[in-house]
Scaffold this active site. Structure first.
Site, short mmCIF file in Angstrom:
data_model
loop_
_atom_site.label_atom_id
_atom_site.label_comp_id
_atom_site.label_asym_id
_atom_site.label_seq_id
_atom_site.Cartn_x
_atom_site.Cartn_y
_atom_site.Cartn_z
CG ASN A 120 -1.89 1.21 1.48
OD1 ASN A 120 -1.76 2.18 0.44
ND2 ASN A 120 -2.71 1.18 2.10
NE ARG A 177 -6.44 1.47 -0.04
CZ ARG A 177 -6.24 2.77 0.59
NH1 ARG A 177 -5.10 3.30 0.92
NH2 ARG A 177 -7.39 3.35 0.81
CG HIS A 188 -13.44 3.36 2.87
ND1 HIS A 188 -14.25 4.15 3.69
CD2 HIS A 188 -12.07 3.66 3.17
CE1 HIS A 188 -13.22 5.11 3.94
NE2 HIS A 188 -11.90 4.55 4.01
CG ASP A 232 -8.56 9.45 18.83
OD1 ASP A 232 -9.43 8.74 18.99
OD2 ASP A 232 -7.20 8.97 18.56
NE ARG A 259 -10.62 12.33 3.92
CZ ARG A 259 -10.35 11.02 3.50
NH1 ARG A 259 -11.27 10.10 3.69
NH2 ARG A 259 -9.25 10.75 3.55
CD GLU A 307 -9.49 -1.15 3.96
OE1 GLU A 307 -9.49 -0.52 2.96
OE2 GLU A 307 -8.85 -0.65 4.98
#
Length: 410
Positions: free
Chosen positions: A8, A103, A192, A294, A253, A396
């Site tokens: 990745n 990825r 995702h 967080d 975001r 993943e």
């Protein structure tokens, strides 16, 4: 032994896992970061089974080694990784990878399945950097460096967007000028995808029901967050759009906002395009609302009665419920709701609050099950609940490895 190396890559780092696909065990994992800097860093962890005579099953132990050294580019970074395998194991001569899986965040509308990397494929991935300027260029660098390091085995690109290529035009089309949208490839792509695919298939297997019979909603809740409606194993709607900015409230975001906010800030606050990009991607979400990205910090402050954290928590939950209701309508009901990723797997309060109003749809959470801190896939709904609510740890890297091996074996 069928061993796959999963990579990745970002612009200044890459993560990797070496996976034995015969038993889907991670043999080693690592991180090479601060590429392009004099103070580069690498971490390599070897995992091994410890067969104690008095234990019914092996336990897994790990040993980690780290280095600090200049890493001028991705090619040098892969050499650092190879040095770590040689010095600390497992030996790549004894455990030779049969393929490397990469990825890739954005496959646009061109890539709808895992794809063998060819020169033309690499050109297309690079061309799609206009849609993912922060992600695809790093993936291209990583693929090229990996091809130099492993030039005799196939390399496979696995795209975050591929799972969502089953969206219907009504779900992926934005209501803007059609010719302009087509010219600049402006549509919903979703992200995702490897996680949503892995979790939905794992949920069906856990319940012992055919994937094709299930209507599912999967909440992938981490620092980046998305939710997908899945009907019979096919993505039919998803919250992220052209980029990962659309949809749920995230760590930094904004998720959904009125586009006119951008116009107002440009005209009245004098913010440039780059300023607005930075604001919505890096200084919004939980961070913008409460000064912390967080969720663990937000939850603690929420429980202490902090006003800003309470508002951030409430906005976060409001957005989750909004999408849950929308996807119930799109699917015409739901059989399974799953939570995954860092927040989804570890926050009982978020799971309970997100589903609190869905009793009308047959959703019943068992509080004691929801509060338990357990590993592995588990049910948190009551036995009487018409909808199965699960916590499903995502993987993943394993999903990428599975898809890579499938391509490599033809």
């Amino acid at each position: 032994m069928s061993v796959v190396l999963v990579v990745n890559s970002g612009s200044s780092s890459f993560k990797y896992q070496l996976i034995d696909m015969d038993n889907e065990a991670v043999l080693a994992s690592g991180l090479v970061e601060r590429i392009g800097q004099d103070n580069g860093h690498s971490r390599h962890t070897v995992t091994a089974a410890d067969f104690a005579a008095d234990e019914p099953a092996p336990t897994f132990v790990s040993a980690t080694s780290e280095r600090d050294l200049p890493i001028p580019d991705h090619t040098a970074g892969f050499q650092v990784m190879l040095d770590a395998f040689a010095a600390h194991g497992p030996s790549l001569d004894t455990n030779p990878p049969v393929a490397v899986g990469h990825r890739v965040v954005h496959g646009g509308a061109r890539f709808f399945e895992p794809t063998l990397v060819t020169p033309l494929v690499l050109i297309n991935i690079e061309d799609l950097s206009v849609l993912a300027p922060l992600h695809n260029p790093g993936a291209v660098q990583g693929i090229r460096a990996a091809q130099e390091a492993f030039d005799a085995i196939p390399h496979v690109a696995v795209f975050d967007t591929a799972f969502h290529q089953t969206l219907a035009p009504a779900a992926y089309t934005y209501a803007i000028d059609r010719e302009l949208a087509e010219q600049h490839r402006l549509r919903r792509y979703g992200f995702h995808g490897t996680s949503h695919k892995f979790v939905s298939e794992a949920a069906a297997a856990f319940l012992g029901r055919p994937l094709g019979d299930l209507k599912q909603i999967v909440f992938h809740l981490g620092n980046g967050a998305s939710v997908t409606a899945i009907d019979g194993g096919r993505s039919v709607d998803t919250s992220m759009g052209l980029t990962p900015l659309e949809g749920l409230v995230m760590g930094t975001r904004s998720g959904d906002v009125d586009p006119a906010i951008v116009f107002q800030l440009a005209r009245r606050a004098g913010l440039s395009i780059d300023d607005l990009d930075d604001l919505l991607n890096k200084r919004s979400g939980l961070l913008g609302l409460a000064g912390a990205s967080d969720m663990r910090d937000i939850e603690q402050r929420y429980e202490d009665g902090d006003e800003a954290a309470t508002l951030a928590f409430d906005v976060y939950i409001h957005r989750l419920r909004t999408y849950a209701g929308a996807y119930l309508a799109q699917l015409g009901g739901v059989d399974v709701i799953s939570f995954t990723a860092g927040i989804g797997e570890n926050s009982p309060i978020i799971r309970a609050a997100a589903l609190e109003t869905l009793g009308f749809a047959g959703v019943e959470i068992e509080p004691e099950r929801n509060e338990r801190r357990e590993r592995g896939i588990r049910r948190i709904s009551t036995d009487a609940s018409e909808v199965s609510v699960l916590v499903v740890p995502t993987n993943e890297e394993l999903e990428i490895a599975r898809q890579t091996l499938g391509v490599a074996q033809g």
